[in-house]
Scaffold this active site. Structure first.
Site, PDB file in Angstrom:
ATOM      1  N   ARG A  59     -14.723 -60.284  -9.142  1.00  0.00           N
ATOM      2  CA  ARG A  59     -13.794 -59.080  -9.918  1.00  0.00           C
ATOM      3  C   ARG A  59     -14.030 -59.068 -11.179  1.00  0.00           C
ATOM      4  O   ARG A  59     -14.072 -57.920 -11.865  1.00  0.00           O
ATOM      5  CB  ARG A  59     -12.169 -59.172  -9.551  1.00  0.00           C
ATOM      6  N   TYR A 112     -12.726 -31.950 -10.951  1.00  0.00           N
ATOM      7  CA  TYR A 112     -12.542 -32.191  -9.564  1.00  0.00           C
ATOM      8  C   TYR A 112     -11.196 -32.301  -9.165  1.00  0.00           C
ATOM      9  O   TYR A 112     -10.392 -32.697  -9.846  1.00  0.00           O
ATOM     10  CB  TYR A 112     -13.262 -33.477  -9.620  1.00  0.00           C
ATOM     11  N   ASP A 184     -17.071 -36.157 -17.722  1.00  0.00           N
ATOM     12  CA  ASP A 184     -17.339 -36.370 -16.252  1.00  0.00           C
ATOM     13  C   ASP A 184     -19.031 -35.745 -16.019  1.00  0.00           C
ATOM     14  O   ASP A 184     -19.105 -34.560 -15.875  1.00  0.00           O
ATOM     15  CB  ASP A 184     -16.633 -35.959 -15.295  1.00  0.00           C
ATOM     16  N   LYS A 209     -22.286 -39.571  -5.791  1.00  0.00           N
ATOM     17  CA  LYS A 209     -23.221 -38.364  -5.549  1.00  0.00           C
ATOM     18  C   LYS A 209     -24.718 -38.690  -6.053  1.00  0.00           C
ATOM     19  O   LYS A 209     -25.383 -39.373  -5.268  1.00  0.00           O
ATOM     20  CB  LYS A 209     -22.525 -37.307  -6.559  1.00  0.00           C
TER      21      LYS A 209
HETATM   22  C1  LIG Z   1     -16.624 -36.673  -6.227  1.00  0.00           C
HETATM   23  C2  LIG Z   1     -16.572 -36.467  -7.557  1.00  0.00           C
HETATM   24  C3  LIG Z   1     -15.549 -37.270  -8.251  1.00  0.00           C
HETATM   25  C4  LIG Z   1     -14.690 -38.266  -7.509  1.00  0.00           C
HETATM   26  O1  LIG Z   1     -15.725 -39.404  -6.974  1.00  0.00           O
HETATM   27  P1  LIG Z   1     -15.335 -40.273  -5.702  1.00  0.00           P
HETATM   28  O2  LIG Z   1     -16.482 -41.258  -5.449  1.00  0.00           O
HETATM   29  O3  LIG Z   1     -15.178 -39.415  -4.681  1.00  0.00           O
HETATM   30  O4  LIG Z   1     -14.073 -40.933  -6.037  1.00  0.00           O
HETATM   31  C5  LIG Z   1     -15.288 -36.954  -9.473  1.00  0.00           C
HETATM   32  N1  LIG Z   1     -15.561 -36.131 -10.076  1.00  0.00           N
HETATM   33  C6  LIG Z   1     -16.698 -35.149  -9.582  1.00  0.00           C
HETATM   34  C7  LIG Z   1     -17.397 -34.329 -10.540  1.00  0.00           C
HETATM   35  C8  LIG Z   1     -17.163 -35.462  -8.487  1.00  0.00           C
HETATM   36  O5  LIG Z   1     -17.941 -34.729  -7.651  1.00  0.00           O
END
Ligand SMILES: *Cc1c(COP(=O)(O)O)cnc(C)c1O
Length: 394
Positions: A59, A112, A184, A209
């Site tokens: 962890r 998001y 982000d 992603k």
């Molecule tokens: C998918 C996504 C998230 C969240 O990510 P997870 O891996 O699904 O928890 C946050 N920001 C953006 C822009 C995303 O596309």
């Protein structure tokens, strides 16, 4: 580790983060272990005091996780990175580290969905004040700032209409107020946008992603650009426990090696698809950062070195046309998420954004006929043919 400062992005993708090992393994192996043996009592004591570098418990630190973190930190030009169990674990760790009761955060309204929900439904419970603004409008950002604003959070391009916010200008506003700017960077990936170079303080990704890129891992990451922030964030992540595990780190690191190739190929496909859709009689509007018709096209040119592969289109036929296309299109998989090698398609009004209600959707330009397309790495001709046949049924 290689000194990646003067190297190209593909070289960094392929080489950054490898741990030297006496066996000569060319990729960092999966250290699938929860804990690490101390040589003796003194050794354990020195590790806990931080007097000696080494591993204690997964962890806190793990070599496979660290190799992946070092690769992503190098790609973003940061000091270090913190691998998280999901993008949302990264968002949570970020907010929990920087914000306390009585603080205020300005968050972009095109974030998001769950990022908006975690602020509204969880952080407000702990006394954090939240303002959602259209961060593509710099005056709206300035007007939202308060004496207790500790952070501005921007997702650019934003969900799902790909609205672009000016990172450099927003970072100037943040500095005036002694607030931190977090970006982000999921939609662009470091291949096309490097927020630290534009003045951001923190970067996060859903590695689910583009960074992993193969639709087989859920993971996230935070990148920081100095040691002090790293220590603070690592403490939060260790305590909240939302870490990534060694196996998923291995998969993400494997995906990162081809990040540049994938992202560029997807962007090339997306450009041709966007042009095709812009001339299609059943399409009212195309939202794509690579087209001069995008409302913030110029800002995109200034801060992004590419236009990515996310496209939103508005169908002339509205809600029913959106659903019809979902049911009849082939090759594009009907699924949420993005950034994998396979093309995906979804209809926000009946899917991801159904829960927010029509009025709120329309205020955010999410019309009934809006369709979001994540372009993958298939052959362009096949993708266009599938769109052609799908749209013919609408
Ligand atoms: C998918 C996504 C998230 C969240 O990510 P997870 O891996 O699904 O928890 C946050 N920001 C953006 C822009 C995303 O596309």
């Amino acid at each position: 580790m290689h000194d990646s400062k003067n190297m190209g992005m593909d070289t960094i993708c392929i080489h950054a983060g490898l741990k030297d090992n006496k066996e000569g393994a060319v990729v960092t192996p999966i250290f699938q272990t929860s804990t690490f043996k101390f040589q003796n009592a003194d050794h354990g004591a020195r590790l806990f005091k931080g007097e000696e570098d080494g591993y204690i418990y997964t962890r806190m630190r793990n070599p496979t996780v660290e190799a992946m973190e070092d690769a992503v930190a190098a790609l973003e030009g940061g000091y270090k990175a913190l691998g998280c169990g999901s993008g949302m674990a990264a968002v949570h760790t970020l907010f929990a580290t920087v914000l306390a009761a009585g603080d205020h955060i300005v968050c972009c309204n095109a974030a998001y969905g769950p990022t908006i929900v975690i602020l509204n439904d969880f952080f407000t419970k702990y006394g954090v004040e939240v303002s959602f603004v259209d961060t593509s409008d710099l005056d709206a950002v300035r007007n939202a700032m308060k004496s207790n604003t500790k952070m501005i959070f921007v997702e650019t391009p934003g969900n799902p209409t790909l609205v672009i916010s000016d990172i450099a200008e927003i970072s100037k506003i943040a500095k005036q107020y002694n607030a931190k700017l977090a970006v982000d960077n999921t939609f662009m990936s470091p291949i096309y946008q490097r927020p630290f170079d534009l003045g951001a303080d923190y970067i996060m990704h859903s590695m689910t992603k583009f960074l992993n890129g193969h639709a087989d891992v859920v993971a996230g990451i935070i990148i920081v650009n100095n040691k002090e922030d790293y220590t603070k964030f690592r403490k939060t992540l260790n305590m909240l426990g939302g870490v990534i595990d060694p196996f998923n780190s291995f998969l993400v690191h494997r995906g990162v090696k081809t990040l540049g190739m994938r992202v560029r190929y997807q962007a090339e496909n997306a450009m041709e698809i966007a042009k095709y859709l812009e001339n299609h009689p059943k399409v009212e509007k195309v939202f794509f950062p690579g087209l001069p018709s995008h409302p913030q096209y110029e800002i995109g040119l200034k801060q992004m070195s590419g236009h990515g592969s996310m496209i939103a289109i508005e169908l002339k036929g509205g809600y029913d046309a959106g659903k019809k296309l979902m049911d009849n299109i082939t090759l594009f998989t009907l699924a949420v998420s993005l950034g994998g090698v396979e093309s995906l398609i979804q209809h926000p009004a009946s899917m991801t954004h159904a829960g927010m209600g029509r009025e709120a959707r329309l205020a955010g330009n999410i019309t009934d006929g809006l369709v979001r397309i994540a372009v993958g790495c298939e052959n362009l001709e096949d993708l266009i043919k599938a769109l052609e046949d799908g749209l013919a049924t609408v």
